[in-house]
Design a protein around this motif. Structure first.
Motif, PDB file in Angstrom:
ATOM      1  N   ASN A  44      84.082 112.343 -55.573  1.00  0.00           N
ATOM      2  CA  ASN A  44      83.965 113.415 -56.564  1.00  0.00           C
ATOM      3  C   ASN A  44      84.135 114.756 -55.851  1.00  0.00           C
ATOM      4  N   PHE A  45      85.038 115.578 -56.346  1.00  0.00           N
ATOM      5  CA  PHE A  45      85.336 116.859 -55.692  1.00  0.00           C
ATOM      6  C   PHE A  45      84.098 117.738 -55.544  1.00  0.00           C
ATOM      7  N   TYR A  46      83.294 117.834 -56.601  1.00  0.00           N
ATOM      8  CA  TYR A  46      82.140 118.747 -56.576  1.00  0.00           C
ATOM      9  C   TYR A  46      81.052 118.246 -55.628  1.00  0.00           C
ATOM     10  N   LEU A  47      80.824 116.932 -55.601  1.00  0.00           N
ATOM     11  CA  LEU A  47      79.857 116.387 -54.650  1.00  0.00           C
ATOM     12  C   LEU A  47      80.351 116.597 -53.220  1.00  0.00           C
ATOM     13  N   SER A  48      81.640 116.401 -53.010  1.00  0.00           N
ATOM     14  CA  SER A  48      82.213 116.610 -51.679  1.00  0.00           C
ATOM     15  C   SER A  48      82.035 118.058 -51.240  1.00  0.00           C
ATOM     16  N   LEU A  49      82.266 118.988 -52.166  1.00  0.00           N
ATOM     17  CA  LEU A  49      82.125 120.412 -51.840  1.00  0.00           C
ATOM     18  C   LEU A  49      80.683 120.755 -51.509  1.00  0.00           C
ATOM     19  N   VAL A  50      79.725 120.240 -52.285  1.00  0.00           N
ATOM     20  CA  VAL A  50      78.305 120.492 -52.018  1.00  0.00           C
ATOM     21  C   VAL A  50      77.908 119.916 -50.663  1.00  0.00           C
ATOM     22  N   ALA A  51      78.393 118.721 -50.349  1.00  0.00           N
ATOM     23  CA  ALA A  51      78.073 118.106 -49.057  1.00  0.00           C
ATOM     24  C   ALA A  51      78.578 118.970 -47.903  1.00  0.00           C
ATOM     25  N   LEU A  52      79.767 119.521 -48.046  1.00  0.00           N
ATOM     26  CA  LEU A  52      80.308 120.380 -46.995  1.00  0.00           C
ATOM     27  C   LEU A  52      79.518 121.684 -46.882  1.00  0.00           C
ATOM     28  N   ILE A  53      79.052 122.217 -47.998  1.00  0.00           N
ATOM     29  CA  ILE A  53      78.243 123.441 -47.963  1.00  0.00           C
ATOM     30  C   ILE A  53      76.939 123.184 -47.219  1.00  0.00           C
ATOM     31  N   VAL A  54      76.282 122.059 -47.521  1.00  0.00           N
ATOM     32  CA  VAL A  54      75.036 121.698 -46.829  1.00  0.00           C
ATOM     33  C   VAL A  54      75.305 121.488 -45.338  1.00  0.00           C
ATOM     34  N   ALA A  55      76.401 120.820 -45.014  1.00  0.00           N
ATOM     35  CA  ALA A  55      76.759 120.600 -43.612  1.00  0.00           C
ATOM     36  C   ALA A  55      76.978 121.925 -42.898  1.00  0.00           C
ATOM     37  N   GLY A  56      77.630 122.870 -43.567  1.00  0.00           N
ATOM     38  CA  GLY A  56      77.870 124.178 -42.962  1.00  0.00           C
ATOM     39  C   GLY A  56      76.592 124.939 -42.694  1.00  0.00           C
ATOM     40  N   ALA A  57      75.647 124.896 -43.643  1.00  0.00           N
ATOM     41  CA  ALA A  57      74.368 125.586 -43.452  1.00  0.00           C
ATOM     42  C   ALA A  57      73.591 124.972 -42.292  1.00  0.00           C
ATOM     43  N   ALA A  58      73.563 123.642 -42.223  1.00  0.00           N
ATOM     44  CA  ALA A  58      72.856 122.973 -41.132  1.00  0.00           C
ATOM     45  C   ALA A  58      73.521 123.251 -39.791  1.00  0.00           C
ATOM     46  N   ASP A  59      74.854 123.253 -39.777  1.00  0.00           N
ATOM     47  CA  ASP A  59      75.572 123.539 -38.545  1.00  0.00           C
ATOM     48  C   ASP A  59      75.305 124.959 -38.071  1.00  0.00           C
ATOM     49  N   MET A  60      75.156 125.890 -39.011  1.00  0.00           N
ATOM     50  CA  MET A  60      74.877 127.277 -38.644  1.00  0.00           C
ATOM     51  C   MET A  60      73.530 127.404 -37.947  1.00  0.00           C
ATOM     52  N   VAL A  61      72.539 126.648 -38.391  1.00  0.00           N
ATOM     53  CA  VAL A  61      71.237 126.656 -37.723  1.00  0.00           C
ATOM     54  C   VAL A  61      71.410 126.220 -36.272  1.00  0.00           C
TER      55      VAL A  61
END
Length: 426
Positions: free
Chosen positions: A312-329
């Motif tokens: 699902n495109f929207y779930l994939s996008l949310v997963a990448l957003i969460v990954a980006g926030a965690a990676d930033m930490v």
């Protein structure tokens, strides 16, 4: 206690921040365009798995010059004016973008030239990375450095958001417009670098052979277990769990969202990272920094695993957003620890070692992703990487207890009291 000056109140840092912002937009936009063109040309004559392997090789082509040049670029950043190193490399990136734009315009673009252009990007980034990283601490007081790192990373991550979106959407309008925008942004970044005044330069170490000075950087990283732990953890986790190289495959053949959807997917991690870095620019992390880094890396791996399984495109996008926030930490903690635990005279060489591992995890990770995708398929490659990254994080928490014991960014007193062999103290 002296008042902590906010970095954006310093004119030189503002020019540095804006230059990095514009340059990152241009670089990330160009990267997504090159990836899309490589995959598009390859798919004209190849099945998905072979085209995926070729797409991954773009990362390898960028990694090889960085790997070969790492000993030289770190020493250069500790020897020459860091501003001029960034200026020359930005000029190289500008010329590279113009050449790609012209060849796209006349319809003479080929896979070999795209790989050559990717190699030029690797050379430019090899020199620019340590110079950029070492320059920021010279522009602000030491007590303002954690905030400066958060703001500097915000420029990078915000550029990461805007770049793929700009590249993908403008390329969908017309490839010539996309490349013209990339070149103009590089020119802007170059002009801003000329606004930065003279900065302190580490004292020349004329009593030591250049090769000895190069080896000092590697020795320093090996001797400082906390720096070693943060660098190697990032290396293995992103090497295994990086999924950005496979985004064109997901956009075209799994989620079926085309070039415009690719822009949003490529911006996903940047969106999450920018939100996190904006938070840290106002609320710097002060306690339990090591434990928070380990938790963030686990969240990153779990989010990548979710992205790999999603259709699902929207779930994939949310997963990448969460990954980006965690990676930033993780990026924020790692960068702060490295910069504050490293004397200025060593920052270029230590930053070069750090950049080598980051590039190994990113560019070499793209090659690894392409190879695994050719063997396991794109979904299998991402799922395998996410699971492996979780295992690596748990293992590192046991191998390097220094990570869990790192309460703040402040180095221990002995680091400043006991000079390192062959290291000029700031």
């Amino acid at each position: 206690m002296a008042e902590i000056v906010h970095p954006l109140r310093i004119a030189d840092f503002r020019a540095y921040w804006l230059s990095r912002f514009a340059g990152t937009i241009a670089l990330s936009a160009q990267g997504i365009i090159i990836g899309w063109q490589v995959y598009g040309i390859a798919r004209e004559t190849m099945p998905i798995r072979e085209a995926a392997f070729l797409l991954g090789m773009i990362g390898l082509v960028q990694f090889v010059p960085l790997f070969l040049l790492t000993p030289v670029v770190g020493l250069a950043a500790d020897t020459f004016d860091r501003r001029w190193i960034v200026r020359f490399t930005t000029l190289l990136l500008t010329v590279n973008a113009l050449m790609l734009g012209v060849l796209t315009w006349i319809g003479d673009l080929s896979l070999p030239f795209l790989f050559v252009a990717a190699g030029f990007v690797g050379v430019a980034r090899a020199f620019a990375g340590p110079a950029y990283s070492s320059l920021a601490p010279n522009l602000v007081p030491r007590e303002s450095l954690p905030t400066a790192i958060a703001i500097s990373t915000l420029a990078w991550q915000t550029g990461t958001i805007a770049g793929p979106s700009v590249g993908g959407l403008l390329y969908a309008i017309h490839p010539d417009v996309a490349y013209a925008t990339v070149a103009a942004l590089f020119v802007l970044a170059l002009g801003l670098m000329f606004l930065i005044g003279k900065v302190p330069q580490p004292p020349a170490q004329t009593d030591r052979h250049p090769m000895q000075r190069i080896l000092d950087g590697f020795r320093y990283v090996r001797a400082n277990r906390l720096v070693l732990a943060t660098i190697t953890l990032d290396l293995f986790v992103v090497l295994l769990a990086g999924a950005t190289a496979l985004l064109p495959i997901y956009a075209r053949d799994i989620l079926h969202v085309g070039a415009s959807g690719l822009g949003f997917l490529a911006a996903g991690m940047g969106i999450g990272a920018a939100v996190a870095s904006l938070w840290f620019s106002f609320r710097p992390m002060k306690s339990d920094v090591g434990r928070k880094m380990l938790i963030a890396v686990l969240i990153f791996a779990a989010a990548i695993l979710t992205f790999g399984l999603s259709t699902n495109f929207y779930l994939s996008l949310v997963a990448l957003i969460v990954a980006g926030a965690a990676d930033m930490v993780s990026v924020y903690v790692r960068t702060s620890l490295i910069q504050l635990h490293t004397p200025d005279a060593m920052r270029g060489r230590v930053s070069a070692v750090s950049q080598l591992t980051i590039s190994a995890s990113n560019e070499l990770g793209e090659a690894e992703s392409g190879l695994l995708a050719s063997l396991l398929g794109p979904v299998g490659a991402v799922v395998f990487g996410g699971c492996a990254a979780i295992g690596i994080t748990l293992l590192w928490s046991h191998l390097f207890p220094e990570l869990k014991r790192a309460r703040t960014f402040d180095p221990p007193d002995m680091l400043e009291a006991e000079p390192q062999h062959g290291v000029a103290q700031p």
